[in-house]
Design a protein around this motif. Structure first.
Motif, PDB file in Angstrom:
ATOM      1  N   LYS A  12       0.839  -1.209   0.000  1.00 35.67           N
ATOM      2  CA  LYS A  12       0.000   0.000   0.000  1.00 35.67           C
ATOM      3  C   LYS A  12       0.873   1.259   0.000  1.00 35.67           C
ATOM      4  O   LYS A  12       0.544   2.245  -0.658  1.00 35.67           O
TER       5      LYS A  12
ATOM      6  N   GLU B 163     -10.470  -0.902  12.568  1.00 38.02           N
ATOM      7  CA  GLU B 163     -11.409  -0.153  11.720  1.00 38.02           C
ATOM      8  C   GLU B 163     -12.811  -0.320  12.307  1.00 38.02           C
ATOM      9  O   GLU B 163     -13.564  -1.176  11.906  1.00 38.02           O
TER      10      GLU B 163
ATOM     11  N   ASP C 285      -9.510   4.214   3.065  1.00 37.74           N
ATOM     12  CA  ASP C 285     -10.380   3.067   3.313  1.00 37.74           C
ATOM     13  C   ASP C 285     -11.221   2.884   2.057  1.00 37.74           C
ATOM     14  O   ASP C 285     -11.654   3.871   1.452  1.00 37.74           O
ATOM     15  N   SER C 286     -11.399   1.635   1.678  1.00 37.96           N
ATOM     16  CA  SER C 286     -12.090   1.401   0.410  1.00 37.96           C
ATOM     17  C   SER C 286     -12.872   0.105   0.471  1.00 37.96           C
ATOM     18  O   SER C 286     -12.690  -0.703   1.384  1.00 37.96           O
ATOM     19  N   GLY C 287     -13.731  -0.086  -0.498  1.00 35.71           N
ATOM     20  CA  GLY C 287     -14.490  -1.331  -0.558  1.00 35.71           C
ATOM     21  C   GLY C 287     -15.485  -1.314  -1.693  1.00 35.71           C
ATOM     22  O   GLY C 287     -15.601  -0.323  -2.434  1.00 35.71           O
TER      23      GLY C 287
ATOM     24  N   SER D 232     -15.684  -5.283   3.218  1.00 36.22           N
ATOM     25  CA  SER D 232     -15.138  -5.933   2.015  1.00 36.22           C
ATOM     26  C   SER D 232     -13.927  -6.818   2.310  1.00 36.22           C
ATOM     27  O   SER D 232     -13.832  -7.940   1.803  1.00 36.22           O
ATOM     28  N   ALA D 233     -13.007  -6.313   3.132  1.00 34.90           N
ATOM     29  CA  ALA D 233     -11.794  -7.089   3.418  1.00 34.90           C
ATOM     30  C   ALA D 233     -12.095  -8.272   4.342  1.00 34.90           C
ATOM     31  O   ALA D 233     -11.366  -9.261   4.355  1.00 34.90           O
TER      32      ALA D 233
ATOM     33  N   PHE E 175     -17.131   0.680  -6.567  1.00 33.94           N
ATOM     34  CA  PHE E 175     -16.006   0.722  -5.638  1.00 33.94           C
ATOM     35  C   PHE E 175     -15.920   2.145  -5.111  1.00 33.94           C
ATOM     36  O   PHE E 175     -16.090   3.115  -5.870  1.00 33.94           O
TER      37      PHE E 175
ATOM     38  N   PHE F 200      -6.262  -7.320  -7.765  1.00 35.20           N
ATOM     39  CA  PHE F 200      -6.411  -8.014  -6.481  1.00 35.20           C
ATOM     40  C   PHE F 200      -7.873  -7.945  -6.063  1.00 35.20           C
ATOM     41  O   PHE F 200      -8.706  -7.317  -6.735  1.00 35.20           O
ATOM     42  N   GLY F 201      -8.168  -8.576  -4.934  1.00 31.40           N
ATOM     43  CA  GLY F 201      -9.509  -8.463  -4.338  1.00 31.40           C
ATOM     44  C   GLY F 201     -10.617  -8.881  -5.291  1.00 31.40           C
ATOM     45  O   GLY F 201     -10.560  -9.927  -5.927  1.00 31.40           O
ATOM     46  N   TYR F 202     -11.608  -8.011  -5.423  1.00 31.11           N
ATOM     47  CA  TYR F 202     -12.788  -8.312  -6.225  1.00 31.11           C
ATOM     48  C   TYR F 202     -12.600  -7.956  -7.709  1.00 31.11           C
ATOM     49  O   TYR F 202     -13.559  -8.003  -8.483  1.00 31.11           O
ATOM     50  N   ASP F 203     -11.393  -7.586  -8.104  1.00 36.14           N
ATOM     51  CA  ASP F 203     -11.155  -7.128  -9.488  1.00 36.14           C
ATOM     52  C   ASP F 203     -11.720  -8.052 -10.575  1.00 36.14           C
ATOM     53  O   ASP F 203     -12.301  -7.553 -11.546  1.00 36.14           O
TER      54      ASP F 203
ATOM     55  N   LYS G 191      -6.524   1.020 -15.039  1.00 34.95           N
ATOM     56  CA  LYS G 191      -7.276   0.900 -13.782  1.00 34.95           C
ATOM     57  C   LYS G 191      -7.057   2.163 -12.939  1.00 34.95           C
ATOM     58  O   LYS G 191      -8.007   2.732 -12.401  1.00 34.95           O
TER      59      LYS G 191
ATOM     60  N   HIS H 186     -11.695   4.088  -8.313  1.00 36.04           N
ATOM     61  CA  HIS H 186     -12.077   4.832  -7.115  1.00 36.04           C
ATOM     62  C   HIS H 186     -10.847   5.421  -6.424  1.00 36.04           C
ATOM     63  O   HIS H 186     -10.816   6.587  -6.060  1.00 36.04           O
ATOM     64  N   ARG H 187      -9.778   4.620  -6.295  1.00 39.23           N
ATOM     65  CA  ARG H 187      -8.576   5.077  -5.592  1.00 39.23           C
ATOM     66  C   ARG H 187      -7.873   6.156  -6.419  1.00 39.23           C
ATOM     67  O   ARG H 187      -7.441   7.173  -5.892  1.00 39.23           O
TER      68      ARG H 187
HETATM   69  P1  IMP Z   1      -8.884  -1.616   2.873  1.00 38.52           P
HETATM   70  O1  IMP Z   1      -9.203  -0.347   2.155  1.00 38.52           O
HETATM   71  O2  IMP Z   1      -7.423  -1.904   2.907  1.00 38.52           O
HETATM   72  O3  IMP Z   1      -9.553  -1.661   4.213  1.00 38.52           O
HETATM   73  O4  IMP Z   1      -9.484  -2.851   2.069  1.00 38.52           O
HETATM   74  C1  IMP Z   1     -10.622  -2.784   1.330  1.00 38.52           C
HETATM   75  C2  IMP Z   1     -11.002  -4.111   0.695  1.00 38.52           C
HETATM   76  O5  IMP Z   1     -11.901  -3.771  -0.367  1.00 38.52           O
HETATM   77  C3  IMP Z   1      -9.863  -4.887   0.048  1.00 38.52           C
HETATM   78  O6  IMP Z   1      -9.352  -5.869   0.878  1.00 38.52           O
HETATM   79  C4  IMP Z   1     -10.562  -5.519  -1.161  1.00 38.52           C
HETATM   80  O7  IMP Z   1     -11.213  -6.689  -0.774  1.00 38.52           O
HETATM   81  C5  IMP Z   1     -11.611  -4.486  -1.524  1.00 38.52           C
HETATM   82  N1  IMP Z   1     -11.070  -3.537  -2.523  1.00 38.52           N
HETATM   83  C6  IMP Z   1     -10.757  -2.229  -2.352  1.00 38.52           C
HETATM   84  N2  IMP Z   1     -10.285  -1.680  -3.480  1.00 38.52           N
HETATM   85  C7  IMP Z   1     -10.273  -2.674  -4.390  1.00 38.52           C
HETATM   86  C8  IMP Z   1      -9.855  -2.729  -5.770  1.00 38.52           C
HETATM   87  O8  IMP Z   1      -9.375  -1.776  -6.391  1.00 38.52           O
HETATM   88  N3  IMP Z   1     -10.013  -3.930  -6.363  1.00 38.52           N
HETATM   89  C9  IMP Z   1     -10.516  -5.022  -5.736  1.00 38.52           C
HETATM   90  N4  IMP Z   1     -10.894  -5.032  -4.470  1.00 38.52           N
HETATM   91  C10 IMP Z   1     -10.773  -3.851  -3.786  1.00 38.52           C
END
Ligand code: IMP
Length: 193
Positions: free
Chosen positions: A14, A40, A68-70, A84-85, A112, A147-150, A170, A175-176
């Protein structure tokens, strides 16, 4: 003069990502102390980003940044959202659970969200920015980047999932990427003071 900004994460990945976004912003980024754990506990992305930035700033006595994201799925009333995490143990489990809960629902609309917050050394939040990226949840994963839900997040305007996009694409629509883009002009101003 370059100012120090402590990133409210223990995750070097990160830190690298934020460094890429904040290149030439006039700030030098560093990881938070390892022993400092922040839960959190907020119900919103904004609450979580603010509490992380504020606590890290107060403990370190430095400027701090947190995000923070999700993923929010419309037909699931915004779930998994801030959870989400924590929706499963691995990315594969989280995706499987989401697809199971959505089932054959016709409305696959989702977004997102990312909130970034900056706190000054006394813990006061001075900047916040939010970025949103709308898309649709596919019935099965596609692509192996990201990663994640991509792999299940499809952006109709690009005809691609996040996992099928180059990092640059991307970043330009995510969103980020949007949240950081909104923050940079303001961060530059503070670094010049
Ligand atoms: P945090 O912001 O580190 O608390 O994590 C947010 C969670 O949301 C991540 O572990 C992913 O599961 C999901 N997430 C957030 N941003 C993305 C993304 O850009 N792609 C896929 N999953 C995401």
């Amino acid at each position: 003069m370059t100012k120090l900004l402590v990133v409210a994460t223990g995750n070097p990945g990160k830190l690298r990502e934020m460094q890429a976004y904040l290149e030439n912003s006039g700030w030098e980024l560093t990881l938070k102390p390892e022993e400092l754990e922040i839960e959190e506990t907020g119900n919103t992305f904004t609450a979580n980003a603010c509490l992380k930035a504020s606590q890290v700033a107060q403990v370190t006595g430095q400027w701090a940044i947190a995000d923070d994201s999700g993923l929010q799925v419309d037909a699931l009333d915004g779930a998994p959202g801030v959870y989400s995490a924590r929706y499963g143990k691995t990315d594969a489990e989280r995706i499987a659970r989401l697809l199971r809960e959505l089932g054959n629902e016709v409305n696959r609309q989702a977004q997102f969200v990312c909130v970034v917050a900056i706190a000054r050394p006394n813990g006061a939040i001075v900047l916040q920015a939010e970025g949103v990226c709308r898309g649709e949840i596919l019935h099965a994963p596609r692509g192996d980047g990201g990663f994640g839900y991509d792999p299940i997040f499809y952006v109709p305007e690009k005809l691609l999932t996040f996992a099928e996009m180059t990092r640059e694409l991307k970043r330009s629509i995510s969103h980020r990427g949007k949240a950081f883009a909104a923050l940079i002009p303001q961060l530059k101003k503070i670094s010049e003071n």
